[in-house]
Motif scaffolding. Sequence first.
Motif, PDB file in Angstrom:
ATOM      1  N   SER A 104     -26.707   0.324   8.030  1.00  0.00           N
ATOM      2  CA  SER A 104     -26.560  -0.427   6.731  1.00  0.00           C
ATOM      3  C   SER A 104     -28.031  -0.542   6.179  1.00  0.00           C
ATOM      4  O   SER A 104     -27.292  -1.234   4.942  1.00  0.00           O
ATOM      5  CB  SER A 104     -26.438  -2.158   7.697  1.00  0.00           C
ATOM      6  OG  SER A 104     -25.255  -2.462   8.307  1.00  0.00           O
ATOM      7  N   VAL A 105     -28.336  -0.511   6.581  1.00  0.00           N
ATOM      8  CA  VAL A 105     -29.863  -0.147   5.928  1.00  0.00           C
ATOM      9  C   VAL A 105     -29.390   1.174   4.835  1.00  0.00           C
ATOM     10  O   VAL A 105     -29.936   1.073   3.446  1.00  0.00           O
ATOM     11  CB  VAL A 105     -31.637   0.418   6.840  1.00  0.00           C
ATOM     12  CG1 VAL A 105     -32.567   0.540   4.947  1.00  0.00           C
ATOM     13  CG2 VAL A 105     -31.395  -1.156   6.603  1.00  0.00           C
ATOM     14  N   GLY A 106     -28.361   2.739   5.513  1.00  0.00           N
ATOM     15  CA  GLY A 106     -28.720   3.695   4.754  1.00  0.00           C
ATOM     16  C   GLY A 106     -27.592   3.619   3.576  1.00  0.00           C
ATOM     17  O   GLY A 106     -27.876   4.047   2.522  1.00  0.00           O
ATOM     18  N   LEU A 107     -26.544   2.865   3.897  1.00  0.00           N
ATOM     19  CA  LEU A 107     -24.879   2.476   3.270  1.00  0.00           C
ATOM     20  C   LEU A 107     -25.753   1.782   1.342  1.00  0.00           C
ATOM     21  O   LEU A 107     -25.268   2.096   0.698  1.00  0.00           O
ATOM     22  CB  LEU A 107     -24.508   1.496   3.761  1.00  0.00           C
ATOM     23  CG  LEU A 107     -23.640   2.366   4.394  1.00  0.00           C
ATOM     24  CD1 LEU A 107     -23.018   1.258   5.699  1.00  0.00           C
ATOM     25  CD2 LEU A 107     -22.527   3.557   4.447  1.00  0.00           C
ATOM     26  N   ARG A 108     -27.262   0.983   1.926  1.00  0.00           N
ATOM     27  CA  ARG A 108     -27.409   0.245   0.748  1.00  0.00           C
ATOM     28  C   ARG A 108     -28.154   1.247  -0.726  1.00  0.00           C
ATOM     29  O   ARG A 108     -28.749   1.780  -1.467  1.00  0.00           O
ATOM     30  CB  ARG A 108     -28.752  -0.627   0.484  1.00  0.00           C
ATOM     31  CG  ARG A 108     -27.539  -1.636   1.086  1.00  0.00           C
ATOM     32  CD  ARG A 108     -28.721  -3.099   1.281  1.00  0.00           C
ATOM     33  NE  ARG A 108     -27.553  -4.041   1.755  1.00  0.00           N
ATOM     34  CZ  ARG A 108     -27.865  -5.409   1.738  1.00  0.00           C
ATOM     35  NH1 ARG A 108     -28.848  -5.599   1.303  1.00  0.00           N
ATOM     36  NH2 ARG A 108     -27.001  -6.388   3.024  1.00  0.00           N
ATOM     37  N   GLU A 109     -28.483   2.451  -0.183  1.00  0.00           N
ATOM     38  CA  GLU A 109     -29.445   4.062  -0.356  1.00  0.00           C
ATOM     39  C   GLU A 109     -29.083   5.204  -0.209  1.00  0.00           C
ATOM     40  O   GLU A 109     -30.004   5.696   0.092  1.00  0.00           O
ATOM     41  CB  GLU A 109     -30.777   3.779   0.485  1.00  0.00           C
ATOM     42  CG  GLU A 109     -31.678   2.062  -0.024  1.00  0.00           C
ATOM     43  CD  GLU A 109     -32.437   2.446  -1.085  1.00  0.00           C
ATOM     44  OE1 GLU A 109     -32.424   2.869  -1.987  1.00  0.00           O
ATOM     45  OE2 GLU A 109     -32.622   1.384  -2.193  1.00  0.00           O
ATOM     46  N   LYS A 110     -28.270   5.468  -0.917  1.00  0.00           N
ATOM     47  CA  LYS A 110     -26.670   6.368  -0.383  1.00  0.00           C
ATOM     48  C   LYS A 110     -27.681   7.130  -0.493  1.00  0.00           C
ATOM     49  O   LYS A 110     -27.811   8.680  -0.652  1.00  0.00           O
ATOM     50  CB  LYS A 110     -25.209   6.147  -1.107  1.00  0.00           C
ATOM     51  CG  LYS A 110     -24.883   5.598   0.069  1.00  0.00           C
ATOM     52  CD  LYS A 110     -23.255   4.818  -0.471  1.00  0.00           C
ATOM     53  CE  LYS A 110     -21.732   4.413   0.376  1.00  0.00           C
ATOM     54  NZ  LYS A 110     -21.134   4.084  -0.316  1.00  0.00           N
ATOM     55  N   GLU A 111     -28.014   7.644  -2.981  1.00  0.00           N
ATOM     56  CA  GLU A 111     -28.357   7.672  -3.340  1.00  0.00           C
ATOM     57  C   GLU A 111     -30.568   8.632  -2.696  1.00  0.00           C
ATOM     58  O   GLU A 111     -29.893  10.108  -2.649  1.00  0.00           O
ATOM     59  CB  GLU A 111     -28.457   7.418  -4.831  1.00  0.00           C
ATOM     60  CG  GLU A 111     -26.973   7.778  -5.902  1.00  0.00           C
ATOM     61  CD  GLU A 111     -27.428   7.301  -6.846  1.00  0.00           C
ATOM     62  OE1 GLU A 111     -28.347   7.047  -7.061  1.00  0.00           O
ATOM     63  OE2 GLU A 111     -26.818   6.956  -7.529  1.00  0.00           O
ATOM     64  N   LYS A 112     -30.507   7.830  -1.983  1.00  0.00           N
ATOM     65  CA  LYS A 112     -31.771   8.329  -2.008  1.00  0.00           C
ATOM     66  C   LYS A 112     -31.816   8.798  -0.327  1.00  0.00           C
ATOM     67  O   LYS A 112     -32.542  10.309   0.086  1.00  0.00           O
ATOM     68  CB  LYS A 112     -32.854   6.901  -1.507  1.00  0.00           C
ATOM     69  CG  LYS A 112     -33.983   7.593  -1.368  1.00  0.00           C
ATOM     70  CD  LYS A 112     -35.099   5.919  -0.791  1.00  0.00           C
ATOM     71  CE  LYS A 112     -36.424   6.675  -0.735  1.00  0.00           C
ATOM     72  NZ  LYS A 112     -36.865   5.393  -0.035  1.00  0.00           N
ATOM     73  N   ILE A 113     -30.454   8.451   0.397  1.00  0.00           N
ATOM     74  CA  ILE A 113     -31.216   9.803   1.517  1.00  0.00           C
ATOM     75  C   ILE A 113     -30.250  10.635   0.850  1.00  0.00           C
ATOM     76  O   ILE A 113     -30.806  11.723   2.575  1.00  0.00           O
ATOM     77  CB  ILE A 113     -29.381   9.020   2.654  1.00  0.00           C
ATOM     78  CG1 ILE A 113     -30.389   7.098   2.851  1.00  0.00           C
ATOM     79  CG2 ILE A 113     -29.027   9.100   3.582  1.00  0.00           C
ATOM     80  CD1 ILE A 113     -29.486   6.785   4.188  1.00  0.00           C
TER      81      ILE A 113
END
Length: 294
Positions: free
Chosen positions: A258-267
């Motif tokens: 869930s946290v990762g989905l909000r930071e797709k570009e950074k990931i």
Amino acid sequence: MKENKLDLMRIIQVKFPRLSKGQKLIAEFILKHYDKAAFMTAAKLGGSVGVSESTVVRFANELGFAGYPKLQKSLQELIKNKLTTVQRIELSNDYVSEETALKGVLKSDMENIRATLEKINNETFEAVVNNIFKAKKIYIVGLRSTTALAEFLGFYLNLILDNVHVITYGISDIFEQMINMSSDDLVIGIGFPRYAARTIEALSFAQKRGAKVVSITDSLLSPLASKADYTLIAQSNMASFVDSLVAPLSVINALIVSVGLREKEKISSTFSNLEDIWQEYAVYSYRESKEKSY
């Protein structure tokens, strides 16, 4: 019913004179061996005292429970934080053999995940994710058997957020690692029976500092939940000396995703860089397939 041990035992004692002969045998067994009865099916409990399964069900009804599973759950709540490791071993020997261990444990873990899916609150989950992004710094506390969970959560959150600190046993005391905590921070405490006393103390410390507190634990009655602003419930029942942490790990996986989905570009950028680093320094085994020329 949410009776504590004394209340439940007192109910059995008060009702004892009015119970049938078969029900009295059940009552006597539970009063003496409630730790074992907690993990017996109605049929097994009945067989242990020489009565039918239906007699066990009627006994539960007589105590005011809506069925035997409710009585069993009440008994399990009494003992899950009281059993020593030796007692857990004795229980696992009674209900899980070497021949049935694989299927028995897998089925138990599947049930824990199913129950967690039913119990967990989606709004609370979303609030936790929101607070993870609001926090200036995130502290994760999971000691003893939950250390692996804390390290796993910390490893992935740090790849996404860069402001995560996992509290560990080491040269410095856990309070020294939390000395700079403020009201802008978030603490995630992970604990399951038997609850680590130091984890509870760490959450109390966080409360005093005004930090937001999240607990990942097995029940709203857990001592971790009483210290938390938000509690994520994950079932961990296991009649064994080994804690079942499959459902808690699933909840943690969901948090990370869930946290990762909000930071797709950074990931995407982070892992692209990491792949280059991993390959350059041979962090993983890379096999290159080469075509042979003839």
